[in-house]
Design an enzyme around this catalytic site. Structure first.
Site, short mmCIF file in Angstrom:
data_model
loop_
_atom_site.label_atom_id
_atom_site.label_comp_id
_atom_site.label_asym_id
_atom_site.label_seq_id
_atom_site.Cartn_x
_atom_site.Cartn_y
_atom_site.Cartn_z
N ASP A 8 -0.50 0.74 -8.88
CA ASP A 8 0.95 0.59 -8.67
C ASP A 8 1.71 1.66 -9.45
O ASP A 8 1.25 2.10 -10.50
CB ASP A 8 1.36 -0.82 -9.14
CG ASP A 8 2.71 -1.23 -8.60
OD1 ASP A 8 3.27 -0.50 -7.75
OD2 ASP A 8 3.22 -2.28 -9.03
N HIS A 25 2.35 9.34 -4.02
CA HIS A 25 1.14 8.88 -3.33
C HIS A 25 0.07 9.99 -3.31
O HIS A 25 -1.11 9.73 -3.46
CB HIS A 25 1.46 8.45 -1.89
CG HIS A 25 2.38 7.26 -1.82
ND1 HIS A 25 2.20 6.15 -2.61
CD2 HIS A 25 3.49 7.01 -1.07
CE1 HIS A 25 3.16 5.26 -2.35
NE2 HIS A 25 3.95 5.76 -1.42
N LEU A 120 -22.53 3.55 -6.43
CA LEU A 120 -21.28 2.78 -6.49
C LEU A 120 -20.88 2.41 -5.06
O LEU A 120 -21.12 3.18 -4.14
CB LEU A 120 -20.16 3.64 -7.09
CG LEU A 120 -18.77 2.98 -7.16
CD1 LEU A 120 -18.70 1.97 -8.30
CD2 LEU A 120 -17.65 4.02 -7.35
C1 FPP Z 1 1.79 1.56 -5.12
O1 FPP Z 1 2.82 2.39 -5.55
C2 FPP Z 1 0.87 2.25 -4.26
C3 FPP Z 1 0.66 1.99 -2.94
C4 FPP Z 1 1.36 0.93 -2.22
C5 FPP Z 1 -0.28 2.77 -2.17
C6 FPP Z 1 -1.54 3.15 -2.86
C7 FPP Z 1 -1.97 4.46 -2.39
C8 FPP Z 1 -2.51 5.45 -3.14
C9 FPP Z 1 -2.84 5.29 -4.55
C10 FPP Z 1 -2.79 6.79 -2.58
C11 FPP Z 1 -3.67 6.85 -1.39
C12 FPP Z 1 -4.93 6.12 -1.52
C13 FPP Z 1 -6.12 6.56 -1.11
C14 FPP Z 1 -7.28 5.67 -1.17
C15 FPP Z 1 -6.33 7.93 -0.65
P1 FPP Z 1 4.29 2.05 -5.10
O2 FPP Z 1 4.63 2.94 -3.95
O3 FPP Z 1 4.43 0.60 -4.84
O4 FPP Z 1 5.10 2.50 -6.38
P2 FPP Z 1 6.45 1.88 -6.93
O5 FPP Z 1 6.17 0.42 -7.22
O6 FPP Z 1 6.71 2.67 -8.16
O7 FPP Z 1 7.48 2.08 -5.86
#
Ligand code: FPP
Length: 220
Positions: A8, A25, A120
């Site tokens: 997150d 992201h 893994l």
């Molecule tokens: C949370 O941050 C993250 C997500 C909802 C998406 C997770 C994706 C990635 C880590 C990158 C892509 C993944 C792969 C496997 C290639 P948020 O957008 O909710 O952040 P915020 O709470 O600060 O708005």
């Protein structure tokens, strides 16, 4: 052990730098690679489950959803050599039936190519929600006429293995519909670090703390 991470804080990381959320992201995907490679080379960790897209994430603006889908597809393409080199098996939990045919093909291909790797298992939770998973498990049991027992419910989940350690980044202290059944006895760690700033050093610190915890599973 089974390590699960709620990644997150990508959006906040980007905002703090005056960047678009999508940049967060992108950086987040680099951290996925770093953490996965670390886990593959740490013999204590057998499964790494990452919350990449929840059943609730469809509520985000279409442009961000489309970006995340493309990012995932590109990641699987670009990082196939990384999976092979580190002998990482790729698996998915969640309902990917709504994903584009190209992304689904890429997911199936990556699973097939990596299926015999044993260092893994990296599990991506995609269009995943724990309540959805439990509901689908119960539907399967009714179709198969199976008796309603703990063991049978567990067997029909997308992932049966209990989580040993759950980490959430970005300072939020909640579970957000992630692996509700499997975290019954998990140790939990919440760090303020935003996911794009998370790294192997911090993971090692958490793993050291985890080892000090006395896990009693309800016993004494
Ligand atoms: C949370 O941050 C993250 C997500 C909802 C998406 C997770 C994706 C990635 C880590 C990158 C892509 C993944 C792969 C496997 C290639 P948020 O957008 O909710 O952040 P915020 O709470 O600060 O708005």
């Amino acid at each position: 052990m089974h390590l699960a991470i709620i990644m997150d804080g990508n959006g906040r990381w980007a905002k703090q730098r005056g960047l678009k959320r999508t940049e967060g992201h992108k950086k987040g995907a680099e951290v996925v690679k770093e953490i996965t490679t670390y886990c593959a080379n740490n013999p204590e960790i057998e499964i790494l489950t990452l919350y990449a897209f929840s059943t609730e994430n469809w509520k985000r603006p279409k442009i961000e959803v489309d970006f995340l889908m493309k990012l995932l597809e590109n990641y699987l393409k670009k990082e196939l050599p990384t999976y092979i080199e580190n002998e990482v098996r790729f698996e998915v939990i969640g309902d990917i039936s709504k994903f584009s045919p190209n992304l689904r093909k890429r997911i199936e291909y990556t699973k097939e190519v990596t299926k015999d790797f044993k260092k893994l298992t990296q599990v991506l939770a995609l269009n995943y929600g724990s309540r959805d998973e439990i509901t689908r498990a119960i539907k399967k049991m009714i179709e198969k006429n199976e008796e309603i027992t703990y063991e049978n419910i567990q067997k029909n989940l997308d992932i049966s293995r209990d989580v040993d350690l759950l980490i959430r980044t970005s300072g939020e202290i909640r579970v957000s519909n992630f692996l509700l059944w499997q975290i019954a006895y998990a140790e939990m760690f919440f760090t303020k670090t935003l996911w794009p700033d998370f790294n192997t050093q911090e993971l090692e610190n958490i793993l050291n703390e985890f080892k000090k915890r006395d896990r009693r599973y309800g016993g004494i």
